[in-house]
Design a protein around this motif. Sequence first.
Motif, short mmCIF file in Angstrom:
data_model
loop_
_atom_site.label_atom_id
_atom_site.label_comp_id
_atom_site.label_asym_id
_atom_site.label_seq_id
_atom_site.Cartn_x
_atom_site.Cartn_y
_atom_site.Cartn_z
N VAL A 76 0.30 -3.34 -6.10
CA VAL A 76 0.35 -4.59 -5.35
C VAL A 76 -0.92 -4.78 -4.53
O VAL A 76 -1.50 -5.87 -4.47
CB VAL A 76 1.60 -4.61 -4.44
N GLU A 77 -1.37 -3.72 -3.87
CA GLU A 77 -2.58 -3.79 -3.06
C GLU A 77 -3.81 -4.09 -3.93
O GLU A 77 -4.67 -4.89 -3.54
CB GLU A 77 -2.77 -2.48 -2.30
N GLU A 78 -3.89 -3.46 -5.08
CA GLU A 78 -5.02 -3.71 -5.98
C GLU A 78 -4.99 -5.15 -6.48
O GLU A 78 -6.05 -5.78 -6.67
CB GLU A 78 -4.97 -2.73 -7.16
N ALA A 136 4.73 6.89 8.03
CA ALA A 136 3.46 7.43 8.54
C ALA A 136 2.37 7.32 7.48
O ALA A 136 1.23 6.95 7.78
CB ALA A 136 3.65 8.88 8.96
N VAL A 137 2.72 7.63 6.25
CA VAL A 137 1.75 7.50 5.15
C VAL A 137 1.40 6.03 4.93
O VAL A 137 0.23 5.68 4.69
CB VAL A 137 2.32 8.12 3.86
N SER A 142 -2.40 1.67 5.08
CA SER A 142 -2.69 0.32 5.54
C SER A 142 -4.04 0.27 6.26
O SER A 142 -4.82 -0.68 6.09
CB SER A 142 -1.59 -0.19 6.48
N ALA A 143 -4.32 1.30 7.05
CA ALA A 143 -5.61 1.37 7.75
C ALA A 143 -6.75 1.49 6.74
O ALA A 143 -7.82 0.88 6.91
CB ALA A 143 -5.61 2.55 8.72
N GLU A 144 -6.54 2.26 5.68
CA GLU A 144 -7.57 2.42 4.65
C GLU A 144 -7.80 1.11 3.91
O GLU A 144 -8.94 0.72 3.62
CB GLU A 144 -7.16 3.53 3.68
N MET A 178 0.55 -9.35 8.19
CA MET A 178 1.20 -8.82 6.99
C MET A 178 2.20 -7.72 7.33
O MET A 178 3.27 -7.63 6.73
CB MET A 178 0.14 -8.30 6.02
N ARG A 179 1.86 -6.89 8.31
CA ARG A 179 2.79 -5.82 8.71
C ARG A 179 4.04 -6.42 9.36
O ARG A 179 5.16 -5.96 9.12
CB ARG A 179 2.10 -4.84 9.65
N VAL A 180 3.85 -7.44 10.18
CA VAL A 180 4.99 -8.09 10.84
C VAL A 180 5.91 -8.72 9.80
O VAL A 180 7.13 -8.53 9.84
CB VAL A 180 4.50 -9.16 11.85
#
Length: 216
Positions: A76-78, A136-137, A142-144, A178-180
Amino acid sequence: MTTQQSAPPAPAGLRARKKQRTRDALLRAALLLFVSQGYEETTVDEITEAVDVSQRTFFRYFVNKEEVAFAVQTLVEEHFVAALRARPAAEGPLLAMRNAVLDSWDTVGEAIAEVVPVDLYMRTYQLIESTPALLAVHLRRSAELEEQVARLIAEREGLDVEADPRPRVAVAAFCGVMRVTGRLWGRGEDTSIEAIRRLTERYLDHIGGALAADWR
């Protein structure tokens, strides 16, 4: 006396398809076990038994359970990053990210369905949000991703991301939304892709006003 000849090797395309089928079968089995009995409660042995393969086969495709849990999320991220790269250069950073993520939600369902049922992915996302070890992962990943997108935005705008803070600031605001929306969607009753797309669009449409100096 005749010598028995060995069968010719399978064509490269056939081997690749067989490998993909095995990987997809392991992924589906793992995600089904994760959502039915819990991530930490599921063992690699249970995953391989469900597919009737060896542990060696599992580790040929995945480093560990964590990689399996995030395999579809990576897809999905890609998909989003590819959509962002394809946005017209004339679009500003926030508009390009907004259009990329909405376009992604319009088309990613088909890409997911080629690997696992879409509903299984959505249930896995909820599992990630509710499992401390996976959450946590997820935050680290998400930060990366945020850094990757910031560098892409800087590249689009012809900026040095190390010298100009604006790409990271804009991406931090976008990714925060997006996180919210991901958390709110995960708590709702409608777990469809259409639901998270609507929620995402609604919240992104408020980002400009939320960053305004005066809310009154």
